[in-house]
Design a protein around this motif. Structure first.
Motif, PDB file in Angstrom:
ATOM      1  N   ASP A 115       0.823  -1.213   0.000  1.00  0.00           N
ATOM      2  CA  ASP A 115       0.000   0.000   0.000  1.00  0.00           C
ATOM      3  C   ASP A 115       0.854   1.258   0.000  1.00  0.00           C
ATOM      4  N   THR A 116       2.170   1.089  -0.093  1.00  0.00           N
ATOM      5  CA  THR A 116       3.096   2.200  -0.275  1.00  0.00           C
ATOM      6  C   THR A 116       3.354   2.406  -1.760  1.00  0.00           C
ATOM      7  N   ASN A 117       3.297   3.649  -2.225  1.00  0.00           N
ATOM      8  CA  ASN A 117       3.573   3.935  -3.626  1.00  0.00           C
ATOM      9  C   ASN A 117       5.081   3.899  -3.865  1.00  0.00           C
ATOM     10  N   LEU A 118       5.559   2.805  -4.413  1.00  0.00           N
ATOM     11  CA  LEU A 118       6.993   2.639  -4.645  1.00  0.00           C
ATOM     12  C   LEU A 118       7.465   3.574  -5.750  1.00  0.00           C
ATOM     13  N   ASP A 119       8.701   4.028  -5.619  1.00  0.00           N
ATOM     14  CA  ASP A 119       9.333   4.800  -6.687  1.00  0.00           C
ATOM     15  C   ASP A 119       9.695   3.839  -7.814  1.00  0.00           C
ATOM     16  N   LEU A 120       9.156   4.087  -9.004  1.00  0.00           N
ATOM     17  CA  LEU A 120       9.300   3.126 -10.082  1.00  0.00           C
ATOM     18  C   LEU A 120      10.748   2.958 -10.531  1.00  0.00           C
ATOM     19  N   VAL A 121      11.503   4.037 -10.523  1.00  0.00           N
ATOM     20  CA  VAL A 121      12.873   3.966 -11.019  1.00  0.00           C
ATOM     21  C   VAL A 121      13.794   3.320 -10.000  1.00  0.00           C
ATOM     22  N   SER A 122      13.799   3.848  -8.773  1.00  0.00           N
ATOM     23  CA  SER A 122      14.736   3.327  -7.776  1.00  0.00           C
ATOM     24  C   SER A 122      14.415   1.897  -7.367  1.00  0.00           C
ATOM     25  N   GLU A 123      13.137   1.499  -7.449  1.00  0.00           N
ATOM     26  CA  GLU A 123      12.739   0.142  -7.079  1.00  0.00           C
ATOM     27  C   GLU A 123      12.706  -0.802  -8.282  1.00  0.00           C
ATOM     28  N   ARG A 124      13.138  -0.322  -9.439  1.00  0.00           N
ATOM     29  CA  ARG A 124      13.205  -1.134 -10.663  1.00  0.00           C
ATOM     30  C   ARG A 124      11.844  -1.737 -11.014  1.00  0.00           C
ATOM     31  N   VAL A 125      10.796  -0.948 -10.849  1.00  0.00           N
ATOM     32  CA  VAL A 125       9.438  -1.401 -11.155  1.00  0.00           C
ATOM     33  C   VAL A 125       9.143  -1.143 -12.633  1.00  0.00           C
ATOM     34  N   ASP A 126       8.702  -2.168 -13.329  1.00  0.00           N
ATOM     35  CA  ASP A 126       8.371  -2.032 -14.748  1.00  0.00           C
ATOM     36  C   ASP A 126       6.974  -1.471 -14.957  1.00  0.00           C
ATOM     37  N   LEU A 127       6.036  -1.844 -14.086  1.00  0.00           N
ATOM     38  CA  LEU A 127       4.645  -1.437 -14.264  1.00  0.00           C
ATOM     39  C   LEU A 127       3.968  -1.346 -12.907  1.00  0.00           C
ATOM     40  N   ALA A 128       3.241  -0.251 -12.684  1.00  0.00           N
ATOM     41  CA  ALA A 128       2.466  -0.075 -11.456  1.00  0.00           C
ATOM     42  C   ALA A 128       1.002   0.105 -11.812  1.00  0.00           C
ATOM     43  N   ILE A 129       0.135  -0.405 -10.945  1.00  0.00           N
ATOM     44  CA  ILE A 129      -1.305  -0.164 -11.077  1.00  0.00           C
ATOM     45  C   ILE A 129      -1.722   0.630  -9.844  1.00  0.00           C
ATOM     46  N   ARG A 130      -2.159   1.842 -10.051  1.00  0.00           N
ATOM     47  CA  ARG A 130      -2.539   2.722  -8.958  1.00  0.00           C
ATOM     48  C   ARG A 130      -4.001   3.107  -9.098  1.00  0.00           C
ATOM     49  N   LEU A 131      -4.612   3.448  -7.974  1.00  0.00           N
ATOM     50  CA  LEU A 131      -6.035   3.763  -7.925  1.00  0.00           C
ATOM     51  C   LEU A 131      -6.235   5.180  -7.424  1.00  0.00           C
ATOM     52  N   GLY A 132      -7.153   5.895  -8.050  1.00  0.00           N
ATOM     53  CA  GLY A 132      -7.443   7.244  -7.593  1.00  0.00           C
ATOM     54  C   GLY A 132      -7.808   8.160  -8.745  1.00  0.00           C
ATOM     55  N   PRO A 133      -7.833   9.459  -8.488  1.00  0.00           N
ATOM     56  CA  PRO A 133      -8.054  10.428  -9.572  1.00  0.00           C
ATOM     57  C   PRO A 133      -6.878  10.392 -10.550  1.00  0.00           C
ATOM     58  N   ASN A 134      -6.963  11.188 -11.592  1.00  0.00           N
ATOM     59  CA  ASN A 134      -5.911  11.242 -12.601  1.00  0.00           C
ATOM     60  C   ASN A 134      -4.548  11.505 -11.962  1.00  0.00           C
TER      61      ASN A 134
END
Length: 300
Positions: free
Chosen positions: A128-147
């Protein structure tokens, strides 16, 4: 020059830690240190300034990073395109999303995705923590909320909406829940985020928005826990449609106000696909995005 050593250097620069990169690769930190030292010796420059507490790029190291980062992207792109023709997507795909959304929505889709792309390794980071995509080497995130506009590529997967729901047992016991304002005298089940635990917003079919203060003595940081408490008849809860629509269809939960749009933040919410802004979209990410869009084509 060993491309894997360049990848290690780039990761160290992004993470600012030998130990963090070592954990990512399940190797000893001394191995990462030796890779960087070997690269420095080969180049004849110092890439990092090291102290007991900090690891920062030197001026030369920063200039080198800016050039090799984009070059490595191009090499990866070339390899990715060539391999896609013969063997399809390969490598490791790191995907992150919230715990509740991951368990309810994404995990059930993984067997089918795995059957379609058996040579692709998957790492699913449920947090439930929004990981930093670059530093955590995340290829794809799915997030919920407004734009979401946070310096990454952002694509809508499907629209979401919220519902105030209770169990049939609760409604039998507490009969007076006819209009949103009736919630004032009920102990609601609350999410930990500030707006979710203080007031809910209701918009009727005429577009009129009303704000209803809510109170409760059960506050939970996870939507799965809130759903379980609602199912157990502990009180009204504000939950997303992707989590509880099946429960409503099966009669396990009741949508109290189906003629209202309800939210704690913004009425226009969605599930969003996010990936780092790069010069190309890796094939392994593209196939996952296309797969999710296809599976969500009928989502409302």
């Amino acid at each position: 020059m060993d491309l894997e050593n360049l990848r290690i250097f780039i990761e160290v620069a992004r993470r600012g830690s030998f130990a963090a990169v070592a954990r990512d690769h399940n190797i000893d930190p001394s191995s990462v240190s030796r890779v960087v030292a070997s690269l420095e010796e080969e180049l004849g420059i110092r890439l990092f300034q090291r102290t007991t507490r900090h690891l920062t790029l030197t001026e030369s190291g920063n200039l080198y990073l800016c050039r090799v980062d984009s070059l490595l992207d191009e090499l990866e792109h070339a390899r990715d395109e060539a391999l896609a023709v013969s063997v399809g997507p390969i490598g490791t795909l790191r995907v992150t999303t919230s715990v509740a959304f991951g368990h309810k929505f994404l995990v059930p889709l993984l067997p089918e995705f795995r059957d379609l792309f058996p040579d692709l390794k998957l790492e699913l980071l449920l947090t439930d923590t929004n990981l930093d995509l670059v530093s955590e080497r995340v290829d794809l995130a799915i997030r919920l909320g407004p734009n979401i506009q946070i310096g990454v590529i952002c694509v809508k997967l499907f629209n979401t909406r919220y519902r105030v729901c209770v169990s049939p047992a609760y409604l039998e016991r507490e009969k007076y829940l006819h209009v949103p304002d009736d919630l004032r005298v009920h102990k609601c089940l609350l999410f930990t985020l500030p707006n979710f635990r203080s007031r809910w917003l209701f918009r009727d079919n005429n577009g009129t928005v009303s704000e209803v203060p809510i109170e409760g003595d059960v506050v939970i940081s996870n939507a799965l826990g809130l759903r379980d408490c609602a199912l157990a008849g502990m009180g009204p809860a504000l939950l997303a449609n992707w989590l509880i629509d099946e429960d409503i269809t099966q009669g396990k939960l009741i949508d109290l106000f189906p003629n209202y749009h309800v939210t704690a933040t913004d009425f226009e919410t969605a599930a969003w696909l996010l990936y780092p802004s790069q010069t190309y979209l890796p094939n392994k990410v593209r196939v996952m995005i296309n797969f999710l869009k296809r599976k969500c084509s009928d989502c409302k």
